[in-house]
Write an enzyme that holds these catalytic residues in place. Structure first.
Site, PDB file in Angstrom:
ATOM      1  N   GLU A   1      -1.855  26.924  22.651  1.00  0.00           N
ATOM      2  CA  GLU A   1      -0.560  27.453  22.186  1.00  0.00           C
ATOM      3  C   GLU A   1       0.468  26.323  22.025  1.00  0.00           C
ATOM      4  OE1 GLU A   1      -0.233  31.914  23.903  1.00  0.00           O
ATOM      5  OE2 GLU A   1      -0.877  30.394  25.352  1.00  0.00           O
TER       6      GLU A   1
ATOM      7  N   ALA B   1      -2.443  27.280  31.014  1.00  0.00           N
ATOM      8  CA  ALA B   1      -1.395  27.402  32.023  1.00  0.00           C
ATOM      9  C   ALA B   1      -2.044  27.241  33.398  1.00  0.00           C
ATOM     10  CB  ALA B   1      -0.740  28.768  31.920  1.00  0.00           C
TER      11      ALA B   1
ATOM     12  N   GLY C   1      -2.821  28.284  27.071  1.00  0.00           N
ATOM     13  CA  GLY C   1      -1.502  27.698  26.814  1.00  0.00           C
ATOM     14  C   GLY C   1      -1.600  26.326  26.184  1.00  0.00           C
TER      15      GLY C   1
HETATM   16  N1  T1G Z   1      -5.218  26.389  36.177  1.00  0.00           N
HETATM   17  C1  T1G Z   1      -5.396  25.916  37.437  1.00  0.00           C
HETATM   18  N2  T1G Z   1      -6.516  25.244  37.863  1.00  0.00           N
HETATM   19  C2  T1G Z   1      -7.466  25.049  36.952  1.00  0.00           C
HETATM   20  C3  T1G Z   1      -7.352  25.525  35.610  1.00  0.00           C
HETATM   21  C4  T1G Z   1      -6.159  26.206  35.230  1.00  0.00           C
HETATM   22  N3  T1G Z   1      -5.960  26.647  33.993  1.00  0.00           N
HETATM   23  N4  T1G Z   1      -8.489  25.174  34.962  1.00  0.00           N
HETATM   24  C5  T1G Z   1      -9.259  24.518  35.846  1.00  0.00           C
HETATM   25  N5  T1G Z   1      -8.657  24.438  37.038  1.00  0.00           N
HETATM   26  C6  T1G Z   1      -9.167  23.769  38.244  1.00  0.00           C
HETATM   27  C7  T1G Z   1     -10.411  24.441  38.828  1.00  0.00           C
HETATM   28  O1  T1G Z   1     -10.071  25.462  39.717  1.00  0.00           O
HETATM   29  C8  T1G Z   1     -11.102  23.275  39.531  1.00  0.00           C
HETATM   30  O2  T1G Z   1     -10.450  23.076  40.757  1.00  0.00           O
HETATM   31  C9  T1G Z   1     -10.771  22.088  38.637  1.00  0.00           C
HETATM   32  O3  T1G Z   1      -9.615  22.484  37.873  1.00  0.00           O
HETATM   33  C10 T1G Z   1     -11.866  21.732  37.686  1.00  0.00           C
HETATM   34  O4  T1G Z   1     -12.244  22.903  36.978  1.00  0.00           O
HETATM   35  C11 T1G Z   1       0.077  30.864  28.757  1.00  0.00           C
HETATM   36  C12 T1G Z   1      -1.619  32.639  30.057  1.00  0.00           C
HETATM   37  C13 T1G Z   1     -11.284  23.608  31.501  1.00  0.00           C
HETATM   38  C14 T1G Z   1     -13.516  24.392  30.858  1.00  0.00           C
HETATM   39  O5  T1G Z   1      -8.742  30.004  31.249  1.00  0.00           O
HETATM   40  O6  T1G Z   1     -12.324  27.124  31.809  1.00  0.00           O
HETATM   41  O7  T1G Z   1      -3.117  29.527  29.515  1.00  0.00           O
HETATM   42  O8  T1G Z   1     -12.312  23.570  42.278  1.00  0.00           O
HETATM   43  O9  T1G Z   1     -14.567  23.082  37.908  1.00  0.00           O
HETATM   44  O10 T1G Z   1     -16.400  22.796  34.786  1.00  0.00           O
HETATM   45  O11 T1G Z   1      -1.219  31.998  27.235  1.00  0.00           O
HETATM   46  O12 T1G Z   1     -11.904  24.682  34.165  1.00  0.00           O
HETATM   47  O13 T1G Z   1     -11.809  21.205  41.670  1.00  0.00           O
HETATM   48  O14 T1G Z   1     -10.233  22.523  43.093  1.00  0.00           O
HETATM   49  O15 T1G Z   1     -13.815  24.522  35.990  1.00  0.00           O
HETATM   50  O16 T1G Z   1     -15.160  20.798  33.853  1.00  0.00           O
HETATM   51  C15 T1G Z   1      -6.263  29.711  30.180  1.00  0.00           C
HETATM   52  C16 T1G Z   1      -9.701  27.632  32.621  1.00  0.00           C
HETATM   53  C17 T1G Z   1      -5.321  29.851  31.329  1.00  0.00           C
HETATM   54  C18 T1G Z   1      -9.310  27.702  31.199  1.00  0.00           C
HETATM   55  C19 T1G Z   1     -13.226  22.729  32.728  1.00  0.00           C
HETATM   56  N6  T1G Z   1      -7.210  28.638  30.449  1.00  0.00           N
HETATM   57  N7  T1G Z   1     -10.487  26.458  32.953  1.00  0.00           N
HETATM   58  O17 T1G Z   1     -14.407  23.118  33.330  1.00  0.00           O
HETATM   59  O18 T1G Z   1     -14.153  22.070  35.665  1.00  0.00           O
HETATM   60  S1  T1G Z   1      -4.218  31.205  31.047  1.00  0.00           S
HETATM   61  C20 T1G Z   1      -8.404  28.893  30.973  1.00  0.00           C
HETATM   62  C21 T1G Z   1     -11.776  26.333  32.532  1.00  0.00           C
HETATM   63  C22 T1G Z   1      -3.122  30.641  29.866  1.00  0.00           C
HETATM   64  C23 T1G Z   1      -1.296  31.101  28.275  1.00  0.00           C
HETATM   65  C24 T1G Z   1      -2.220  31.667  29.264  1.00  0.00           C
HETATM   66  C25 T1G Z   1     -12.522  25.139  33.023  1.00  0.00           C
HETATM   67  C26 T1G Z   1     -12.590  23.985  31.999  1.00  0.00           C
HETATM   68  P1  T1G Z   1     -11.246  22.575  42.006  1.00  0.00           P
HETATM   69  P2  T1G Z   1     -13.781  23.228  36.676  1.00  0.00           P
HETATM   70  P3  T1G Z   1     -15.131  22.134  34.407  1.00  0.00           P
END
Ligand code: T1G
Length: 716
Positions: free
Chosen positions: A112, A63, A109
């Site tokens: 999911e 998400a 998400g």
């Molecule tokens: N939402 C918004 N921005 C995100 C994002 C996300 N989920 N994931 C990454 N970004 C942005 C990040 O801030 C950065 O921005 C750019 O993307 C590149 O990321 C409903 C409630 C996927 C392994 O926890 O672990 O789903 O700095 O530098 O090293 O049940 O990003 O360039 O402006 O990290 O290649 C669950 C979070 C959400 C995964 C890639 N998902 N992301 O790593 O790039 S909660 C996560 C990561 C959810 C549901 C629930 C990593 C990555 P900017 P990056 P990367």
């Protein structure tokens, strides 16, 4: 605005491509369009099946985390999750087989959505996971209900409580992924979907029953997981909440379990734990953005390195290079010192091997990348040198002067100094543009923080190259300004001042350390100093005294220097703030001598010692950190408050679920922080002075991170 989803029919299969760079996060627009396009595909006579795939390097990484800040109340969250759950049921009810085609990451998400699809195919190096607990939440789109139906409660519990990604082959073996696609993902997925359509296959995950035995085994797994989380998830709430949601799904049907999941999620998403962890998610990514060093600043690829000094820090730094596959020269003044340093390095690798984290072959190959030397031979071939000699200005300047003559003009010259003026080394080297601080934290091969100290003349290319190198060394690089102690140790001086004074006023060493470890720090101030060495701090105080300075304004406790004079340097001498079984031992006991010293020093300062509350200890120490942090920002030695939080979380293990000292101050409320500073000024003296930034923010009704409207973050 570009469309975040694309639709096409290929070979009789509707292909829905999610195209929301950089990580295809599920923003409200993506959810909406996904719903629309699955309905469209089902109505499309040209399509016999549907494939959902991500554009770019990844499937859906979850998400959009930014959206959670818009959920102010549990009710906001419940309303939103109600829509999401209904949407996922609608796509799960697709009349045509629905296949998720996964590459890169399917996280949160994203996984999911894939679980609500009838089938999942993936490329071999794809990763899937439920990392929500890393953000202080739980899966909120049915993951705690669907995942156990696919892979059983045990693996679902692990995935939802440790948040770690699972490689696709393992997910296949566990029943989450249905096929590994060897060739091109989309054509493999289309072939798979057509076969499902021909077979008339559709499988709704929510209808996969829990067998009676599975429920019993699952409930046992829930209790076992709670027990183990008591050790591994100290101070955290979300991992336990994930267990509650999975358990609810085992005890009831899908719909009832889903409602329970939504309720639990709603409680988590508005919690301070989650706000703190979300803050850090973005803060860790912001640190790499230095305002005047644009993303396209040219960088150098570091292929060969050298380290001067094979002591505890130098040895650890050399290990970082070797661990990253970078050949490194390790120089010492003489063979004995070199042998000592190498022995420590080998011992560290042997310990890692004994824990099964490295093989003998890997140890030998990594050690082979470290070339010991007692001369500067070969230094003209390296791209970077890190100096890690004794924390002495004269010695460091001499070393930089030598390095300026034995290395190439484009070689980066970095210092591991923890406090001293980088500009003086830079001048001594004769090429200040190539000089900066690379301040590692002990143990250097373990602690993730790399404080990069920018000198007056440090070139942008050197900064940009260092930031890139930090990633390669698996470190979190934070660029800070060149003041005494930089950011980490400058603020630490105020933390330690309060710890010493609280001891003199009546608290005890074990009490102060217990209060800070209960607060979530890995070790208290006195335990930490016994590990780092009381002598290190003493030598810094001596140097400062020689230039007429102290580390922090206000009364200087004499106790640490008295311990130094007694040769009590901490663990390494078997005595410091605690008594240890033997030199080098970690087994410690409180030492009545410390109480005696505190009595004596209190008498000298005319203080009546009295019991000190745990609350006072936390308040004094966190207020000192926040106040000095605000000064660091005011002085321009840190780019953002969140950089300071990253420094403290990665440098000193400040609890992530509190967000760092600056975020924590916001949760307490800056008006309270300022009031405390003023109270302490009245009680203890003018050395307590509110930082101008703090007073300014309070007068504007703001916090470090919060605007007027939401200053009142619910306190921890
Ligand atoms: N939402 C918004 N921005 C995100 C994002 C996300 N989920 N994931 C990454 N970004 C942005 C990040 O801030 C950065 O921005 C750019 O993307 C590149 O990321 C409903 C409630 C996927 C392994 O926890 O672990 O789903 O700095 O530098 O090293 O049940 O990003 O360039 O402006 O990290 O290649 C669950 C979070 C959400 C995964 C890639 N998902 N992301 O790593 O790039 S909660 C996560 C990561 C959810 C549901 C629930 C990593 C990555 P900017 P990056 P990367």
């Amino acid at each position: 605005m570009a469309d975040v989803l694309h639709y096409q029919v290929r070979d009789g299969v509707a292909v829905i491509t999610i195209d929301n760079p950089p990580v295809n996060a599920l923003s409200p627009a993506v959810w909406e369009r996904l719903d629309e396009l699955v309905a469209r595909a089902n109505a499309d006579a040209a399509a016999e099946a549907i494939v959902v795939i991500g554009a770019g390097t990844t499937f859906i990484a979850g998400a959009d985390i930014k959206v959670f800040d818009t959920l102010r109340t549990r009710e906001d969250s419940l309303k939103r999750s109600g829509g999401t759950h209904a949407l996922l049921k609608r796509i799960e009810d697709s009349a045509k087989p629905l296949v998720a085609a996964i590459h890169g990451n399917a996280l949160g998400g994203g996984l999911e959505v894939a679980q609500a699809c009838h089938f999942r195919v993936a490329v071999k190096d794809a990763k899937i996971g439920q990392p929500e607990v890393m953000l202080g939440i739980i899966p909120g789109a049915g993951g705690t209900q669907r995942l156990p139906r696919l892979c059983g409660a045990e693996l679902a519990l692990t995935m939802c409580t440790d948040g770690k990604p699972v490689p696709a082959p393992k997910a296949m073996a566990a029943g989450i992924v249905d096929q590994i696609v060897d060739g091109e993902l989309l054509s493999g997925a289309i072939t798979y979907a057509k076969a499902r359509a021909r077979a008339g296959d559709r499988r709704k995950t929510r209808e996969i029953p829990h067998g009676v035995d599975q429920v019993a085994a699952g409930l046992n797994a829930c209790s076992a997981m709670r027990e183990s989380l008591k050790k591994t998830a100290k101070g955290l709430h979300a991992p336990f909440a994930a267990v509650d949601a999975i358990e609810a799904g085992l005890r009831s049907d899908f719909d009832a379990g889903s409602i329970r999941e939504r309720e639990i999620f709603a409680g988590c998403v508005v919690s301070t734990e989650s706000k703190a962890l979300r803050h850090l998610f973005f803060a860790e990514r912001e640190v790499a953005k230095v305002p005047d060093v644009p993303k396209d600043t040219p960088t150098k690829d570091i292929q060969r390195a050298a380290v001067v000094g094979a002591g505890t820090m130098g040895g650890g730094i050399a290990m970082n290079y070797a661990n990253a596959g970078i050949p490194v020269l390790l120089k010492e003044v003489d063979q004995a010192a070199l042998d000592g340093g190498l022995a420590t390095i080998r011992r560290n690798y042997e310990i890692t091997m004994s824990k099964g984290k490295m093989t003998r072959d890997q140890v030998d190959k990594t050690m082979a990348l470290i070339t010991p030397t007692t001369s500067y031979e070969g230094f003209d071939q390296v791209d970077i040198v890190t100096e890690a000699v004794f924390e002495n200005m004269t010695l460091k300047k001499t070393t930089f002067a030598e390095l300026g003559t034995v290395t190439r003009p484009d070689c980066i010259l970095a210092s591991n100094s923890s406090t001293l003026d980088i500009d003086q080394f830079a001048q001594a080297s004769g090429r200040p543009g190539q000089v900066l601080g690379h301040h590692y934290f002990s143990p250097a091969n373990v602690m993730k923080l790399l404080e990069m100290v920018r000198g007056k003349a440090t070139r942008k290319e050197v900064i940009a190259t260092s930031l890139k190198l930090a990633k390669k060394l698996n470190k979190v690089g934070v660029v800070v300004g060149n003041c005494f102690g930089f950011v980490a140790n400058r603020m630490l001086a105020y933390y330690m001042r309060e710890a010493y004074l609280l001891l003199e006023e009546g608290a005890s060493v074990p009490q102060i350390d217990r209060v800070l470890t209960d607060f979530g720090l890995p070790v208290g101030p006195f335990g930490m100093q016994d590990i780092a060495g009381i002598d290190v701090g003493a030598r810094i105080r001596q140097y400062l005294a020689s230039i007429g300075k102290t580390r922090a304004e206000g009364p200087q406790s004499a106790i640490p220097d008295r311990l130094y004079e007694m040769g009590r340097y901490g663990q390494k001498t078997g005595a410091g703030w605690y008594a240890y079984d033997a030199p080098g031992s970690r087994n410690r006991t409180p030492d009545p001598l410390i109480e005696q010293l505190a009595e004596e020093e209190a008498k000298k300062r005319g203080i009546m010692r009295k019991p000190i509350t745990d609350e006072e200890i936390i308040a004094r120490i966190t207020t000192a950190l926040a106040n000095e942090g605000a000064r660091v920002l005011d002085d321009g030695f840190a780019t953002r408050a969140s950089d300071i939080d990253v420094v403290y979380v990665y440098g000193f293990g400040f609890p992530r679920y509190r967000g760092g000292p600056m975020f924590y101050a916001d949760t307490v409320g800056l008006p309270t922080v300022v009031a405390r500073v003023k109270e302490y000024r009245a009680r203890f003296g003018d050395y307590w002075e509110p930082a101008p930034l703090l007073e300014r923010l309070v007068s504007e009704g703001r916090g470090f991170y919060t605007s007027v409207s939401d200053t009142a973050i619910s306190s921890v």
